[in-house]
Design a protein around this motif. Structure first.
Motif, mmCIF file in Angstrom:
data_model
loop_
_atom_site.group_PDB
_atom_site.id
_atom_site.type_symbol
_atom_site.label_atom_id
_atom_site.label_comp_id
_atom_site.label_asym_id
_atom_site.label_seq_id
_atom_site.Cartn_x
_atom_site.Cartn_y
_atom_site.Cartn_z
ATOM 1 N N SER A 271 0.755 -1.219 -0.061
ATOM 2 C CA SER A 271 0.027 -0.034 0.014
ATOM 3 C C SER A 271 0.892 1.233 -0.204
ATOM 4 C CB SER A 271 -0.958 -0.061 1.222
ATOM 5 O OG SER A 271 -0.211 0.109 2.342
ATOM 6 N N HIS A 272 0.213 2.493 -0.384
ATOM 7 C CA HIS A 272 0.982 3.707 -0.607
ATOM 8 C C HIS A 272 -0.136 4.804 -0.495
ATOM 9 C CE1 HIS A 272 2.867 7.010 -2.951
ATOM 10 N NE2 HIS A 272 3.792 6.918 -1.812
ATOM 11 N N SER A 273 -0.029 5.604 0.252
ATOM 12 C CA SER A 273 -0.894 6.658 0.333
ATOM 13 C C SER A 273 -2.528 6.186 0.681
ATOM 14 C CB SER A 273 -1.062 7.745 -0.817
ATOM 15 O OG SER A 273 0.550 8.264 -1.012
ATOM 16 N N GLY A 274 -2.286 5.128 1.424
ATOM 17 C CA GLY A 274 -3.752 4.699 1.813
ATOM 18 C C GLY A 274 -4.427 3.742 0.741
ATOM 19 N N ALA A 275 -3.939 3.613 -0.478
ATOM 20 C CA ALA A 275 -4.443 2.885 -1.495
ATOM 21 C C ALA A 275 -3.395 1.536 -1.530
ATOM 22 C CB ALA A 275 -4.401 3.611 -2.688
ATOM 23 N N SER A 276 -4.039 0.550 -2.119
ATOM 24 C CA SER A 276 -3.404 -0.804 -2.299
ATOM 25 C C SER A 276 -2.710 -0.450 -3.674
ATOM 26 C CB SER A 276 -4.293 -1.771 -2.612
ATOM 27 O OG SER A 276 -4.937 -1.769 -3.724
ATOM 28 N N VAL A 277 -1.308 -1.149 -3.790
ATOM 29 C CA VAL A 277 -0.492 -1.083 -4.768
ATOM 30 C C VAL A 277 -0.597 -2.209 -5.582
ATOM 31 C CG1 VAL A 277 2.045 -0.679 -5.712
ATOM 32 C CG2 VAL A 277 1.110 0.243 -3.628
ATOM 33 N N PRO A 278 -1.131 -2.431 -6.977
ATOM 34 C CA PRO A 278 -1.594 -3.580 -7.522
ATOM 35 C C PRO A 278 -0.162 -4.206 -8.115
ATOM 36 C CG PRO A 278 -2.409 -1.574 -8.705
ATOM 37 C CD PRO A 278 -1.836 -1.243 -7.367
ATOM 38 N N LEU A 279 -0.070 -5.367 -8.015
ATOM 39 C CA LEU A 279 1.247 -5.975 -8.792
ATOM 40 C C LEU A 279 0.592 -7.073 -9.637
ATOM 41 C CD1 LEU A 279 2.955 -6.707 -5.347
ATOM 42 C CD2 LEU A 279 3.430 -4.920 -6.933
ATOM 43 N N LEU A 280 0.285 -6.447 -10.740
ATOM 44 C CA LEU A 280 -0.234 -7.356 -12.042
ATOM 45 C C LEU A 280 0.554 -8.221 -12.918
ATOM 46 C CD1 LEU A 280 -2.858 -4.488 -12.758
ATOM 47 C CD2 LEU A 280 -3.066 -6.199 -11.167
ATOM 48 N N ARG A 281 1.930 -7.808 -12.784
ATOM 49 C CA ARG A 281 2.600 -8.574 -13.949
ATOM 50 C C ARG A 281 4.059 -8.843 -13.188
ATOM 51 N NH1 ARG A 281 6.300 -5.243 -17.094
ATOM 52 N NH2 ARG A 281 5.813 -2.987 -16.311
ATOM 53 N N PHE A 282 4.874 -9.667 -13.890
ATOM 54 C CA PHE A 282 6.261 -10.015 -13.325
ATOM 55 C C PHE A 282 7.068 -10.164 -14.281
ATOM 56 C CE2 PHE A 282 3.840 -14.149 -14.042
ATOM 57 C CZ PHE A 282 4.599 -14.674 -14.898
ATOM 58 N N GLU A 283 8.350 -10.161 -14.026
ATOM 59 C CA GLU A 283 9.607 -10.221 -14.796
ATOM 60 C C GLU A 283 10.325 -11.184 -14.296
ATOM 61 O OE1 GLU A 283 11.193 -6.395 -14.971
ATOM 62 O OE2 GLU A 283 9.599 -5.452 -16.031
ATOM 63 N N PRO A 284 10.572 -12.453 -14.763
ATOM 64 C CA PRO A 284 11.330 -13.504 -14.186
ATOM 65 C C PRO A 284 12.775 -13.039 -14.326
ATOM 66 C CG PRO A 284 9.655 -14.293 -15.910
ATOM 67 C CD PRO A 284 9.666 -12.884 -15.886
ATOM 68 N N VAL A 285 13.467 -13.568 -13.117
ATOM 69 C CA VAL A 285 14.988 -13.236 -13.331
ATOM 70 C C VAL A 285 15.474 -14.541 -13.430
ATOM 71 C CG1 VAL A 285 16.997 -12.423 -12.058
ATOM 72 C CG2 VAL A 285 14.717 -10.961 -12.027
ATOM 73 N N ARG B 177 20.720 -27.554 -2.197
ATOM 74 C CA ARG B 177 19.338 -28.455 -2.228
ATOM 75 C C ARG B 177 17.976 -27.658 -2.095
ATOM 76 N NH1 ARG B 177 20.483 -33.454 2.294
ATOM 77 N NH2 ARG B 177 22.653 -34.356 0.898
ATOM 78 N N ASN B 178 18.157 -26.440 -2.068
ATOM 79 C CA ASN B 178 17.069 -25.417 -2.058
ATOM 80 C C ASN B 178 16.972 -24.547 -3.344
ATOM 81 O OD1 ASN B 178 18.590 -25.537 0.812
ATOM 82 N ND2 ASN B 178 16.506 -24.986 1.119
ATOM 83 N N LEU B 179 15.856 -24.437 -3.873
ATOM 84 C CA LEU B 179 15.428 -23.615 -4.988
ATOM 85 C C LEU B 179 15.464 -22.124 -4.628
ATOM 86 C CD1 LEU B 179 12.400 -25.518 -6.530
ATOM 87 C CD2 LEU B 179 14.460 -25.102 -7.501
ATOM 88 N N ARG B 180 16.072 -21.310 -5.320
ATOM 89 C CA ARG B 180 16.181 -19.848 -5.087
ATOM 90 C C ARG B 180 15.410 -19.169 -6.597
ATOM 91 N NH1 ARG B 180 21.654 -16.138 -4.749
ATOM 92 N NH2 ARG B 180 20.842 -14.168 -4.045
ATOM 93 N N MET B 181 14.498 -18.655 -6.202
ATOM 94 C CA MET B 181 13.740 -17.918 -7.198
ATOM 95 C C MET B 181 13.904 -16.198 -7.229
ATOM 96 S SD MET B 181 9.827 -18.282 -8.783
ATOM 97 C CE MET B 181 9.118 -17.830 -7.197
ATOM 98 N N GLN B 182 14.280 -15.406 -8.384
ATOM 99 C CA GLN B 182 14.436 -14.165 -8.187
ATOM 100 C C GLN B 182 13.508 -13.992 -9.017
ATOM 101 O OE1 GLN B 182 18.471 -12.541 -7.505
ATOM 102 N NE2 GLN B 182 19.121 -14.615 -7.861
ATOM 103 N N PHE B 183 12.929 -12.799 -8.975
ATOM 104 C CA PHE B 183 11.795 -12.079 -9.988
ATOM 105 C C PHE B 183 11.526 -10.463 -9.579
ATOM 106 C CE2 PHE B 183 9.297 -14.043 -6.644
ATOM 107 C CZ PHE B 183 8.313 -12.996 -6.011
ATOM 108 N N VAL B 184 10.781 -9.775 -10.559
ATOM 109 C CA VAL B 184 10.868 -8.369 -10.475
ATOM 110 C C VAL B 184 9.255 -7.954 -10.516
ATOM 111 C CG1 VAL B 184 11.340 -6.053 -11.159
ATOM 112 C CG2 VAL B 184 12.977 -7.734 -11.039
ATOM 113 N N LEU B 185 8.688 -7.427 -9.925
ATOM 114 C CA LEU B 185 7.187 -6.984 -9.692
ATOM 115 C C LEU B 185 7.108 -5.319 -9.998
ATOM 116 C CD1 LEU B 185 5.740 -8.974 -6.860
ATOM 117 C CD2 LEU B 185 5.785 -9.519 -9.296
ATOM 118 N N PRO B 186 7.110 -4.939 -11.220
ATOM 119 C CA PRO B 186 6.933 -3.591 -11.375
ATOM 120 C C PRO B 186 5.677 -2.786 -10.847
ATOM 121 C CG PRO B 186 7.548 -4.567 -13.343
ATOM 122 C CD PRO B 186 6.844 -5.749 -12.399
ATOM 123 N N PHE B 187 5.835 -1.667 -10.353
ATOM 124 C CA PHE B 187 4.635 -0.936 -9.869
ATOM 125 C C PHE B 187 4.047 -0.289 -11.108
ATOM 126 C CE2 PHE B 187 7.364 -0.023 -5.891
ATOM 127 C CZ PHE B 187 6.937 -1.377 -5.468
#
Length: 206
Positions: free
Chosen positions: A90-104, A111-121
């Motif tokens: 949230s920002h300024s009292g409103a939710s911040v929608p995260l509608l798309r992703f950019e896989p990294v 033995r552990n999966l590690r996932m990195q990705f970007v969520l643009p505002f």
């Protein structure tokens, strides 16, 4: 339902919630005008879940192939995009929608999966006017999601001077912990249980 994280990757365990664990680092990305434009997530998944997740994908010399991991990452991110990536921002009292992703990347160095990705505002956020606040949690508390321990669980990349972050741990709620412990593998909580075990992050600039 939280099992949308990976419907094909949910082993039948026999103990109480949570059943899976994710440690994360979060990087807030700023543009050259000093405004926040995206979140970069770095998730490390528990060993049991990781082994189960890669058990049916292509492998070479006992290790998952890069192509198979890329396909798995896109499937995972597509699934959790339907539930907002487990993120409440949230920002300024409103939710911040995260509608798309950019896989990294999705890697498995040990033995552990590690996932990195970007969520643009959807738009750049001025954190000098109001802080960016977020929580990351599974509503059903099937998965426990916490920032890594140490000095840099949150990084402010390209932030102007005067920006800082704060991370508040979850409260010690014994009654909710007891309720979580009472739930079996096939039982869903009647409340948004994960919210009681979520950390609260805040980033602001002065």
């Amino acid at each position: 339902m939280v099992c949308a994280l990976l419907a094909l990757l949910s082993p039948k365990l026999a103990f109480a919630h949570p059943h899976e664990w994710i440690e994360m680092k979060v990087e807030i990305l700023f543009n050259d005008k000093g405004k926040a434009v995206a979140m970069r997530h770095d998730w490390t998944m528990d060993e049991f879940f990781s082994a189960y997740a890669v058990s049916d994908i292509d492998a070479k010399n006992g290790k998952p192939t890069e192509k198979a991991l890329d396909e798995l990452m896109k499937e995972m991110l597509t699934n959790i995009s339907e539930i907002g990536f487990f993120i409440k921002a949230s920002h300024s009292g409103a939710s911040v929608p995260l509608l798309r992703f950019e896989p990294v990347s999705l890697t498995m160095p040990g033995r552990n999966l590690r996932m990195q990705f970007v969520l643009p505002f959807l738009g750049a956020l001025d954190l000098s006017q109001a802080p960016l606040a977020y929580k990351v949690y599974d509503p059903e508390y099937y998965i426990e999601m916490l920032h890594i321990e140490g000095p840099k669980p949150i990084i402010l990349a390209g932030a102007p001077k005067g920006c800082r972050w704060d991370l508040v741990p979850p409260s010690d709620n014994q009654s909710m912990a007891a309720y979580a412990s009472s739930l079996g593998i096939d039982e869903a909580p009647t409340i948004e249980l994960g919210a009681f075990f979520a950390e609260e992050a805040s980033i602001k600039c002065q």
